[in-house]
Design a protein around this motif. Structure first.
Motif, short mmCIF file in Angstrom:
data_model
loop_
_atom_site.label_atom_id
_atom_site.label_comp_id
_atom_site.label_asym_id
_atom_site.label_seq_id
_atom_site.Cartn_x
_atom_site.Cartn_y
_atom_site.Cartn_z
N ALA A 94 -2.60 23.85 5.07
CA ALA A 94 -1.54 24.80 5.43
C ALA A 94 -1.67 25.25 6.88
N HIS A 95 -2.91 25.46 7.34
CA HIS A 95 -3.11 25.85 8.75
C HIS A 95 -2.62 24.74 9.68
N MET A 96 -2.87 23.48 9.31
CA MET A 96 -2.43 22.37 10.16
C MET A 96 -0.92 22.18 10.10
N LEU A 97 -0.35 22.41 8.93
CA LEU A 97 1.10 22.26 8.77
C LEU A 97 1.87 23.42 9.39
N GLY A 98 1.24 24.60 9.40
CA GLY A 98 1.96 25.80 9.81
C GLY A 98 2.70 26.45 8.66
N ILE A 127 -4.19 15.91 7.41
CA ILE A 127 -3.62 16.76 6.36
C ILE A 127 -3.71 16.06 5.00
N ARG A 128 -3.43 14.77 4.97
CA ARG A 128 -3.58 14.03 3.71
C ARG A 128 -5.02 14.11 3.20
N LYS A 129 -5.97 13.95 4.10
CA LYS A 129 -7.38 14.01 3.70
C LYS A 129 -7.73 15.40 3.16
N ALA A 130 -7.21 16.44 3.80
CA ALA A 130 -7.47 17.80 3.33
C ALA A 130 -6.93 18.00 1.92
N VAL A 159 4.82 14.93 27.57
CA VAL A 159 3.81 14.45 26.60
C VAL A 159 3.00 15.65 26.13
N VAL A 160 2.93 15.85 24.83
CA VAL A 160 2.22 16.99 24.23
C VAL A 160 0.82 16.56 23.84
N GLU A 161 -0.18 17.31 24.27
CA GLU A 161 -1.58 16.97 23.99
C GLU A 161 -1.95 17.29 22.54
N ALA A 162 -3.13 16.80 22.14
CA ALA A 162 -3.62 17.02 20.77
C ALA A 162 -3.86 18.51 20.52
N MET A 163 -3.64 18.93 19.27
CA MET A 163 -3.96 20.28 18.83
C MET A 163 -5.10 20.20 17.83
N LEU A 164 -6.01 21.18 17.88
CA LEU A 164 -7.16 21.19 16.97
C LEU A 164 -7.04 22.33 15.96
N GLU A 165 -7.55 22.09 14.77
CA GLU A 165 -7.64 23.13 13.73
C GLU A 165 -8.96 22.91 13.01
N ALA A 166 -9.88 23.90 13.14
CA ALA A 166 -11.21 23.82 12.50
C ALA A 166 -11.90 22.50 12.82
N GLY A 167 -11.79 22.07 14.08
CA GLY A 167 -12.48 20.87 14.52
C GLY A 167 -11.74 19.58 14.27
N ASP A 168 -10.65 19.63 13.48
CA ASP A 168 -9.85 18.42 13.23
C ASP A 168 -8.68 18.37 14.20
N THR A 169 -8.42 17.18 14.76
CA THR A 169 -7.15 16.98 15.45
C THR A 169 -6.04 17.04 14.41
N ILE A 170 -5.05 17.90 14.65
CA ILE A 170 -3.97 18.04 13.68
C ILE A 170 -3.18 16.74 13.65
N VAL A 200 0.86 -1.19 0.00
CA VAL A 200 0.00 0.00 0.00
C VAL A 200 0.89 1.24 0.00
N ALA A 201 0.95 1.93 -1.15
CA ALA A 201 1.81 3.11 -1.25
C ALA A 201 1.28 4.21 -0.33
N LEU A 202 2.16 4.78 0.48
CA LEU A 202 1.77 5.80 1.44
C LEU A 202 2.02 7.19 0.87
N PHE A 203 1.02 8.05 0.95
CA PHE A 203 1.13 9.46 0.55
C PHE A 203 1.97 10.15 1.63
N ARG A 204 3.27 10.29 1.37
CA ARG A 204 4.15 10.95 2.32
C ARG A 204 4.05 12.47 2.13
N LEU A 205 3.76 13.18 3.21
CA LEU A 205 3.71 14.64 3.15
C LEU A 205 5.10 15.23 2.98
N THR A 206 6.06 14.61 3.65
CA THR A 206 7.46 15.02 3.52
C THR A 206 8.32 13.77 3.41
#
Length: 313
Positions: free
Chosen positions: A186-190, A173-176, A157-168, A71-77
């Motif tokens: 871009a908002h999730m990536l910074g 990001i792939r789905k977006a 331990v760093v907690e979850a961050m949200l952006e427009a209702g999505d956990t970053i 299963v080829a993975l869509f790598r963001l970076t």
């Protein structure tokens, strides 16, 4: 203990003296998004408190690619982009562990005792809320904390961050991007999402239409939505505003998917060059036009829209 240098260590090996007893920010870090950046910042803060260097500990290939090789993975970076983003975060370096059968078979206890403590002698660790490790992903952030108490190193331990209702997350990001939501990504990536590729020869049709393009064949696992985008293209260290079409050209041939980038106010030769394209806005889906005149009118409108978006970028 940040320095201007950035050292890459490959595999389980002795660290250089300057990096001894490091704080490790641990994760896959695909995308190095804002959630990852918070983990890196927590690692840097802990390193400063303890007076120790801070390194990222990451894995290649991505564990999902090891467990699901078909299963080829869509790598963001991909790895070079990930390491560049880790360098930009201000770390002292990165340890890249090969994710193979031996690493996958290590229990969570053995990963801590043999790798983190035994091989790297860590002074502290920072991880995200969803970091799991060890055989069958049995190690959790809470487990790592308890191991830290046992072995004498603090864990943040760093907690979850949200952006427009999505956990970053890399998955969000792939789905977006698959939905053409490059602004949300871009908002999730910074930062705007970008890719690098080599310019190839196309059918020169754009030149005949008054819109010469740099053509890029993207890896099939990149699931970017077909459509028209406002982009910036960087080549030889110089960034240019541009408009791009990603798709199969339904007005002409419905051929293989290509990213075709028209660089504004540019006349150089880009064939064979490695370029980076960053995505700043989604203009519209790919359409089929009845005639060339209709297509050119729409391309004129797309170019105006792209220039307007990029003027504010």
């Amino acid at each position: 203990m940040s320095s201007s240098s950035f050292t890459i260590v490959n595999g389980v090996t002795a660290l250089p003296e300057a990096l001894a007893r490091p704080v490790l920010a641990i994760g896959n870090f695909d995308g190095v998004h804002r959630g990852h950046q918070a983990v890196l910042a927590a690692g840097l803060a802990l390193g400063k408190e303890l007076g120790r260097p801070t390194l990222a500990l990451t894995f290649e290939p991505h564990p999902r690619s090891f467990f699901q090789p078909d299963v080829a993975l869509f790598r963001l970076t991909p790895e070079p982009g990930k390491l560049a983003a880790l360098r930009a975060a201000g770390l002292d370096g990165a340890i890249v562990l090969p994710f193979d059968g031996a690493l996958a078979a290590l229990t969570a206890e053995a990963f801590v005792a043999d790798i983190l403590v035994g091989a790297f002698g860590i002074a502290g660790a920072a991880v995200g809320f969803d970091f799991h490790f060890g055989k069958a992903r049995s190690g959790s952030p809470e487990f790592l904390k308890s191991q830290g108490v046992q072995h004498g190193f603090p864990v943040r331990v760093v907690e979850a961050m949200l952006e427009a209702g999505d956990t970053i997350s890399s998955t969000a990001i792939r789905k977006a991007l698959e939905a053409g939501q490059v602004g949300h990504a871009a908002h999730m990536l910074g930062r705007p999402w970008s890719l690098s590729a080599t310019v190839i020869h196309g059918d020169k049709r754009g030149r005949d239409l008054g819109y010469p393009t740099a053509n890029l064949a993207l890896a099939p696992e990149i699931k970017l939505a077909f459509g028209i985008y406002a982009v910036k293209l960087t080549v030889d260290g110089v960034t240019h505003d541009a408009v791009a079409s990603y798709g199969r050209r339904p007005t002409f041939d419905n051929g293989r998917a290509l990213l075709e980038v028209h660089v504004f106010d540019f006349s150089g030769d880009l064939y064979g060059k490695e370029v980076e394209v960053s995505f700043h806005g989604y203009l519209r889906p790919e359409l089929k036009f009845d005639g060339i005149e209709d297509l050119i009118r729409q391309m004129d409108a797309d170019s105006r829209a792209a220039r307007a978006i990029l003027a504010g970028a």
